[in-house]
Design a protein around this motif. Structure first.
Motif, PDB file in Angstrom:
ATOM      1  N   ARG A   1      -7.619  -4.001  16.101  1.00 18.05           N
ATOM      2  CA  ARG A   1      -6.791  -3.601  14.974  1.00 18.05           C
ATOM      3  C   ARG A   1      -5.874  -2.454  15.380  1.00 18.05           C
ATOM      4  NH1 ARG A   1      -7.683  -3.330   9.121  1.00 18.05           N
ATOM      5  NH2 ARG A   1      -6.540  -1.562   8.293  1.00 18.05           N
ATOM      6  N   PHE A   2      -4.634  -2.488  14.900  1.00 18.80           N
ATOM      7  CA  PHE A   2      -3.789  -1.313  15.043  1.00 18.80           C
ATOM      8  C   PHE A   2      -2.867  -1.234  13.840  1.00 18.80           C
ATOM      9  CE2 PHE A   2      -1.539  -4.740  17.216  1.00 18.80           C
ATOM     10  CZ  PHE A   2      -0.228  -4.599  16.782  1.00 18.80           C
ATOM     11  N   GLU A   3      -2.346  -0.021  13.597  1.00 22.21           N
ATOM     12  CA  GLU A   3      -1.493   0.158  12.430  1.00 22.21           C
ATOM     13  C   GLU A   3      -0.115   0.639  12.846  1.00 22.21           C
ATOM     14  OE1 GLU A   3      -3.362   2.429   9.372  1.00 22.21           O
ATOM     15  OE2 GLU A   3      -5.110   1.110   9.315  1.00 22.21           O
ATOM     16  N   ARG A   4       0.872   0.314  12.003  1.00 18.61           N
ATOM     17  CA  ARG A   4       2.238   0.754  12.245  1.00 18.61           C
ATOM     18  C   ARG A   4       2.828   1.181  10.908  1.00 18.61           C
ATOM     19  NH1 ARG A   4       1.172   0.638  16.690  1.00 18.61           N
ATOM     20  NH2 ARG A   4       1.990  -0.474  18.499  1.00 18.61           N
ATOM     21  N   PRO A   5       3.721   2.165  10.948  1.00 16.08           N
ATOM     22  CA  PRO A   5       4.467   2.460   9.725  1.00 16.08           C
ATOM     23  C   PRO A   5       5.201   1.191   9.275  1.00 16.08           C
ATOM     24  CG  PRO A   5       4.886   4.105  11.418  1.00 16.08           C
ATOM     25  CD  PRO A   5       4.095   3.037  12.065  1.00 16.08           C
ATOM     26  N   THR A   6       5.382   1.047   7.984  1.00 15.78           N
ATOM     27  CA  THR A   6       5.874  -0.225   7.452  1.00 15.78           C
ATOM     28  C   THR A   6       7.185  -0.679   8.067  1.00 15.78           C
ATOM     29  OG1 THR A   6       4.686   0.183   5.423  1.00 15.78           O
ATOM     30  CG2 THR A   6       6.462  -1.431   5.312  1.00 15.78           C
ATOM     31  N   SER A   7       8.122   0.267   8.293  1.00 16.39           N
ATOM     32  CA  SER A   7       9.418  -0.151   8.845  1.00 16.39           C
ATOM     33  C   SER A   7       9.242  -0.674  10.264  1.00 16.39           C
ATOM     34  CB  SER A   7      10.405   1.011   8.816  1.00 16.39           C
ATOM     35  OG  SER A   7       9.905   2.070   9.603  1.00 16.39           O
ATOM     36  N   GLU A   8       8.381  -0.004  11.035  1.00 13.84           N
ATOM     37  CA  GLU A   8       8.108  -0.491  12.398  1.00 13.84           C
ATOM     38  C   GLU A   8       7.394  -1.828  12.358  1.00 13.84           C
ATOM     39  OE1 GLU A   8       6.079   1.978  15.306  1.00 13.84           O
ATOM     40  OE2 GLU A   8       7.076   3.720  14.393  1.00 13.84           O
TER      41      GLU A   8
ATOM     42  N   TYR B   1       8.416 -15.495   7.889  1.00 15.94           N
ATOM     43  CA  TYR B   1       7.678 -15.444   6.623  1.00 15.94           C
ATOM     44  C   TYR B   1       6.973 -14.112   6.447  1.00 15.94           C
ATOM     45  CZ  TYR B   1       8.675 -20.373   6.291  1.00 15.94           C
ATOM     46  OH  TYR B   1       9.329 -21.570   6.200  1.00 15.94           O
ATOM     47  N   LYS B   2       6.528 -13.547   7.578  1.00 13.82           N
ATOM     48  CA  LYS B   2       5.854 -12.250   7.508  1.00 13.82           C
ATOM     49  C   LYS B   2       6.862 -11.168   7.124  1.00 13.82           C
ATOM     50  CE  LYS B   2       1.876 -13.845   9.236  1.00 13.82           C
ATOM     51  NZ  LYS B   2       0.539 -13.737   8.668  1.00 13.82           N
ATOM     52  N   VAL B   3       8.080 -11.298   7.651  1.00 15.35           N
ATOM     53  CA  VAL B   3       9.128 -10.344   7.286  1.00 15.35           C
ATOM     54  C   VAL B   3       9.346 -10.402   5.776  1.00 15.35           C
ATOM     55  CG1 VAL B   3      11.567  -9.736   7.533  1.00 15.35           C
ATOM     56  CG2 VAL B   3      10.277 -10.541   9.537  1.00 15.35           C
ATOM     57  N   GLU B   4       9.485 -11.629   5.276  1.00 14.26           N
ATOM     58  CA  GLU B   4       9.716 -11.817   3.849  1.00 14.26           C
ATOM     59  C   GLU B   4       8.544 -11.255   3.033  1.00 14.26           C
ATOM     60  OE1 GLU B   4      11.028 -15.812   3.028  1.00 14.26           O
ATOM     61  OE2 GLU B   4      10.737 -15.484   0.880  1.00 14.26           O
ATOM     62  N   HIS B   5       7.356 -11.480   3.534  1.00  9.25           N
ATOM     63  CA  HIS B   5       6.154 -10.988   2.862  1.00  9.25           C
ATOM     64  C   HIS B   5       6.184  -9.461   2.761  1.00  9.25           C
ATOM     65  CE1 HIS B   5       2.151 -10.559   1.486  1.00  9.25           C
ATOM     66  NE2 HIS B   5       1.575 -10.341   2.655  1.00  9.25           N
ATOM     67  N   ILE B   6       6.566  -8.812   3.859  1.00 11.48           N
ATOM     68  CA  ILE B   6       6.648  -7.346   3.836  1.00 11.48           C
ATOM     69  C   ILE B   6       7.699  -6.900   2.829  1.00 11.48           C
ATOM     70  CG2 ILE B   6       7.335  -5.303   5.183  1.00 11.48           C
ATOM     71  CD1 ILE B   6       6.050  -6.615   7.636  1.00 11.48           C
ATOM     72  N   ASP B   7       8.879  -7.542   2.894  1.00 11.80           N
ATOM     73  CA  ASP B   7       9.967  -7.153   1.990  1.00 11.80           C
ATOM     74  C   ASP B   7       9.589  -7.355   0.526  1.00 11.80           C
ATOM     75  OD1 ASP B   7      11.426  -6.454   4.148  1.00 11.80           O
ATOM     76  OD2 ASP B   7      12.678  -8.254   4.187  1.00 11.80           O
ATOM     77  N   ASP B   8       8.909  -8.458   0.258  1.00 10.10           N
ATOM     78  CA  ASP B   8       8.614  -8.791  -1.138  1.00 10.10           C
ATOM     79  C   ASP B   8       7.408  -8.054  -1.704  1.00 10.10           C
ATOM     80  OD1 ASP B   8      10.681 -10.497  -0.989  1.00 10.10           O
ATOM     81  OD2 ASP B   8       9.512 -12.355  -1.066  1.00 10.10           O
TER      82      ASP B   8
ATOM     83  N   LEU C   1       4.916  -5.826   0.334  1.00 10.59           N
ATOM     84  CA  LEU C   1       4.139  -4.789   1.016  1.00 10.59           C
ATOM     85  C   LEU C   1       4.903  -3.477   1.208  1.00 10.59           C
ATOM     86  CD1 LEU C   1       2.526  -7.037   3.778  1.00 10.59           C
ATOM     87  CD2 LEU C   1       1.567  -6.401   1.563  1.00 10.59           C
ATOM     88  N   LYS C   2       6.123  -3.426   0.674  1.00 12.75           N
ATOM     89  CA  LYS C   2       6.960  -2.247   0.915  1.00 12.75           C
ATOM     90  C   LYS C   2       6.312  -0.945   0.469  1.00 12.75           C
ATOM     91  CE  LYS C   2      11.830  -3.517   0.901  1.00 12.75           C
ATOM     92  NZ  LYS C   2      12.619  -4.059  -0.209  1.00 12.75           N
ATOM     93  N   GLN C   3       5.519  -1.023  -0.576  1.00  9.48           N
ATOM     94  CA  GLN C   3       4.984   0.215  -1.148  1.00  9.48           C
ATOM     95  C   GLN C   3       3.932   0.878  -0.269  1.00  9.48           C
ATOM     96  OE1 GLN C   3       4.480  -2.853  -2.160  1.00  9.48           O
ATOM     97  NE2 GLN C   3       2.631  -3.128  -3.348  1.00  9.48           N
ATOM     98  N   TYR C   4       3.425   0.138   0.758  1.00  7.14           N
ATOM     99  CA  TYR C   4       2.405   0.752   1.603  1.00  7.14           C
ATOM    100  C   TYR C   4       3.062   1.513   2.741  1.00  7.14           C
ATOM    101  CZ  TYR C   4      -0.544  -2.536  -0.882  1.00  7.14           C
ATOM    102  OH  TYR C   4      -1.179  -3.233  -1.863  1.00  7.14           O
ATOM    103  N   PRO C   5       2.547   2.699   3.047  1.00  9.00           N
ATOM    104  CA  PRO C   5       3.163   3.481   4.134  1.00  9.00           C
ATOM    105  C   PRO C   5       2.937   2.839   5.501  1.00  9.00           C
ATOM    106  CG  PRO C   5       1.207   4.617   3.248  1.00  9.00           C
ATOM    107  CD  PRO C   5       1.466   3.439   2.364  1.00  9.00           C
TER     108      PRO C   5
END
Length: 735
Positions: free
Chosen positions: A139-146, A158-165, A167-171
């Motif tokens: 497991r590893f974590e990244r800031p949302t924009s990264e 699809y993952k990009v779209e998922h983040i945009d739609d 998951l944006k609110q998570y840091p």
RNA sequence: GCUGCUGUAGCGUAGUGGUAGCGCGGCGCCUUGGUAAGGCGCAGGUCGUGGGUUCGAUCCCCACCAGCAGCUCCA
């Protein structure tokens, strides 16, 4: 320091940041080896996560292959392994969602070269390699924009779209890496791929991106996984067993019902045996309704289109209805025209053709009602305004006499209520009918008797004063529960269907909805029922309480339903005269304890695996003579039992009795009566029971009493081998 | 409706570019029997429907119909 409370009640102090893996190791070597994940304060986490946030103490449990939660983690990891294998074999494939399910997992994939069923073995082969390599899930974590950049670089749109739609609110967002495979994922996962002891890919089907039919359809690959081969084999075996009780298979074998393409899809033809079962169930309900103050009514199979415009059914469910019947043939044409216009499918050529047709008709047909010429004028005047065009057509259609094959009984029952004035003293009025309705269900939805296009509801509508709602609604919940328990259907769940605040499909005032929903919720709460409140599951006119069961392959079906409705009374301007001598609006309760007889019988067939209890069995007793010499004696027994009201048949074919018994047994006849020399001379019969086998000789009187008692109590003796699968299933689906 | 798969006798199934087998069931004959399959024989198929490719199609292609699994929908 953190305080961990272990399942055995003991307490352990560990430094902040300790990993569950370390705790497991300190608890025992074998536990550490068996560890799959950990449960911390009821949350399942990776073995390598860090324990934090120890205000007070944390409950802590190491999950091993004995725990149900661990199995879900395993399956989720297996979905990743499958996705990794697919990416190796199908370059350019994009991943959507891949969760664990109750009995397995899936991953939605969009591959440039479609994945076919034949490809599954190849994918399985690749998965076996991955499992053999036993690489860890890191497991590893990244800031949302990264994180967004990372999935973009991985080519996972699809993952990009998922983040945009979503998951944006998570840091920060988490990923899991396994060798070359990186996937955006919340986790948790098993420590390494080698933990997957046994798996199988089961099927491929289409599924829409984000469950939205207007979006792209992806390929959904289904599979299941277990910690060992034995569990997988047991599961697959259980699937096979469950399929044997499929009502579509048993319905054919036992000659209960058939469906003929010559009659139409989704239209059930009840064969004599199925009709017998249905008739008994109808009698059962009728008796109950009489006891509970219902009044029978009968209403026709069709009704004026206008009626269903008023109720809202026609506009709301237009696509799911058989098209309306117009007395003038031009009606069909204009109706089609309007439907095309409203769904934006009207081409210019088609529009021109329609216009010409209507114009011609106005000139040549003297019997066209409603002035087609005026309609044409209004239509032309509308220009490009779709709504105005539609209005013009609607105005004309509104003057045509049109009928709808009824999709619902309520509007008819409402007219019966309206046929006479009502005093508050008359209420509640309870009108009941086995009403047959027709709905044009989508082709892909049709399934045996459980989803059909013509079905009979054990329907009733109650017209009550606001003060009576609770008592009447509650009485109907009792009725549904009584019906279900009478049939031993205990494996159901209760769903409170509420409106979806996002949707505009509902009619009526918000305050009425509020009131109705609160009434239902407080009712189920005060009764202490287990239920799930689900938004978006309400009827368009009101909230409801549904009883939902599963079929042999785990699909859920709504059976009994009780619905509260403030809106149709308003639409139809229903009234009663109150104590104050002023008119008041009644409230309606719609309810059907079986739901539909088709669906109910379908589920019952599966529930009993075709072996109906005596009171329902289409053939209760079969007389089997040892040889043809005892035909006459056998027929005497038959007649005797028939005169007591039992459903009896005799098998006088020149076959050996072993053969005839086998056949009766396979046809699930509850009692077989063997008659031969001994019985004839003693005036008795030898009774063979479907469940317990040979019961020995009995007098007719004894047998009659036995049968009578069993029928009268509606005894369910048979939850035997055949239906053992159901209780297993119940246990499996318990949570 | 969408994606994928399937369609051979009443039912369950095998099979092939040269017009089809098997089991159960059905019918007939023999057997007249004691608690889950007695023996022998016979009949039964426009290979879902309609087009196309081919000398020839049940098989290959297209459309339609029906079914299955899933998705979407479900008053």
């Amino acid at each position: 320091m953190l305080t961990l409370k272990l399942p055995d009640g003991s307490v352990r102090q560990v430094p902040e940041g300790t990993r569950p893996r370390e705790v497991a190791a300190s608890l025992g070597k074998r536990l550490a080896q068996a560890a799959i994940a950990a449960k911390v304060n009821d949350k399942v986490v990776d073995l390598d996560s860090e324990l934090r946030d120890g205000n007070g103490e944390l409950s802590f449990q190491v999950l091993t292959d004995k725990d149900k939660e661990a199995l879900a983690v395993l399956r989720h990891s297996c979905a990743h392994i499958m996705a990794r294998a697919v990416l190796r074999l199908f370059p350019g494939a994009q991943l959507a969602f891949g969760p664990a399910l109750e009995n397995g997992f899936y991953y939605d994939i969009d591959s440039p070269t479609p994945i076919r069923e034949e490809d599954l073995p190849r994918i399985e082969e690749e998965m076996r390699k991955i499992i053999a390599a036993a690489e860890p899930f890191e497991r590893f974590e990244r800031p949302t924009s990264e994180a967004r950049e990372l999935v973009r670089d991985l080519g996972q749109g699809y993952k990009v779209e998922h983040i945009d739609d979503d998951l944006k609110q998570y840091p920060t967002l988490s990923f899991y890496r396994q060798g070359e495979f990186i996937d955006l994922c919340r986790g948790p996962h098993v420590p390494h791929a080698g933990k997957v002891g046994a798996f199988k890919l089961l099927s491929i089907a289409g599924a829409y991106w984000k469950n939205d039919a207007s979006r792209k359809q992806l390929q959904r690959l289904y599979g299941t996984a277990f910690f060992n081969q034995k569990d997988l084999d047991a599961y697959l075996h259980q699937l096979e067993e469950a399929k044997k009780r499929d009502h579509r298979v048993l319905g054919k074998q036992l000659k209960l019902f058939t469906i003929s393409p010559a009659v139409g899809s989704g239209l059930i033809l009840w064969m004599p045996k199925g009709a017998t079962v249905r008739g008994i169930l109808e009698g059962f309900i009728k008796e109950e309704l009489l006891k509970r103050g219902y009044q029978p009514v009968y209403t026709p199979h069709i009704g004026r289109l206008e009626l269903y415009r008023t109720s809202g059914h026609f506009p709301y469910y237009r696509d799911a209805q058989y098209p309306p019947l117009f007395l003038h043939q031009l009606g069909q044409t204009v109706d089609t025209w309007l439907a095309l216009l409203e769904s934006d499918q009207l081409s210019e050529q088609a529009e021109a053709a329609f216009l010409k047709l209507l114009e011609e008709a106005g000139k040549t047909m003297t019997d066209v009602p409603g002035e087609p010429a005026a309609t044409l004028g209004r239509y032309a005047a509308a220009g490009k305004d779709k709504a105005k065009k539609a209005e013009a057509l609607q105005a004309w259609l509104g003057r045509q006499e049109g009928y709808l094959v009824k999709p619902m009984n309520c509007p008819h029952h409402i007219q019966i209520y309206k046929a006479e004035p009502h005093s508050y003293r008359d209420l509640p009025v309870r009108l009941a009918e086995f009403g047959t309705v027709y709905r044009f269900e989508q082709t892909g939805e049709l399934a045996g008797m459980t989803r059909v296009r013509g079905f009979t509801q054990d329907d009733a509508h109650l017209f009550v004063t606001p003060e009576q709602i609770e008592e009447e609604f509650s009485a109907n919940l009792d009725l549904v529960l009584f019906v279900l328990s009478s049939l031993g259907l205990n494996d159901y769940r209760v769903r409170v269907g509420l409106r979806d605040p996002q949707s505009d499909k509902y009619v009526g005032k918000a305050e009425n909805w509020e009131k109705a929903e609160q009434t239902l919720l407080s009712l189920v709460q005060s009764r202490g029922m287990n239920f799930s409140a689900e938004k978006g599951e309400a009827a368009f006119y009101g909230p409801k309480i549904d009883f939902v069961v599963r079929d042999c392959i785990g699909r859920e079906w709504q059976l009994g339903t009780v619905q509260l409705d403030y809106n149709l009374p308003e639409r139809f301007d229903l009234e009663y005269i109150g104590k104050d001598n002023a008119p008041h609006r009644p409230v309606m309760i719609h309810r059907a304890p079986f739901g539909s007889l088709e669906r109910f019988v379908g589920i019952l067939i599966e529930h009993f695996a075709g072996a109906f209890p005596l009171w329902l069995a289409p053939e209760q007793v079969r007389v089997i003579p040892v040889s043809e010499r005892f035909r006459e004696y056998g027929q005497r027994i038959e007649n005797e039992l028939r005169s007591h009201g039992f459903r009896v048949a005799g098998d006088y074919r020149p076959e050996k009795i072993g053969y005839k018994i086998r056949e009766a047994q396979l046809e699930k006849v509850p009692y077989m009566l063997i008659v031969g020399e001994k019985e004839q001379s003693a005036g008795t019969i030898s009774v063979r029971d479907r469940v317990d086998g040979d019961l020995g000789a009995m007098s007719i009187a004894e047998l009659v009493k036995r049968l009578h008692d069993e029928v009268k109590e509606r005894r369910i003796r048979q939850v035997s081998t055949a239906s053992a699968g159901l209780s297993e299933r119940g246990a499996q689906f318990a949570d």
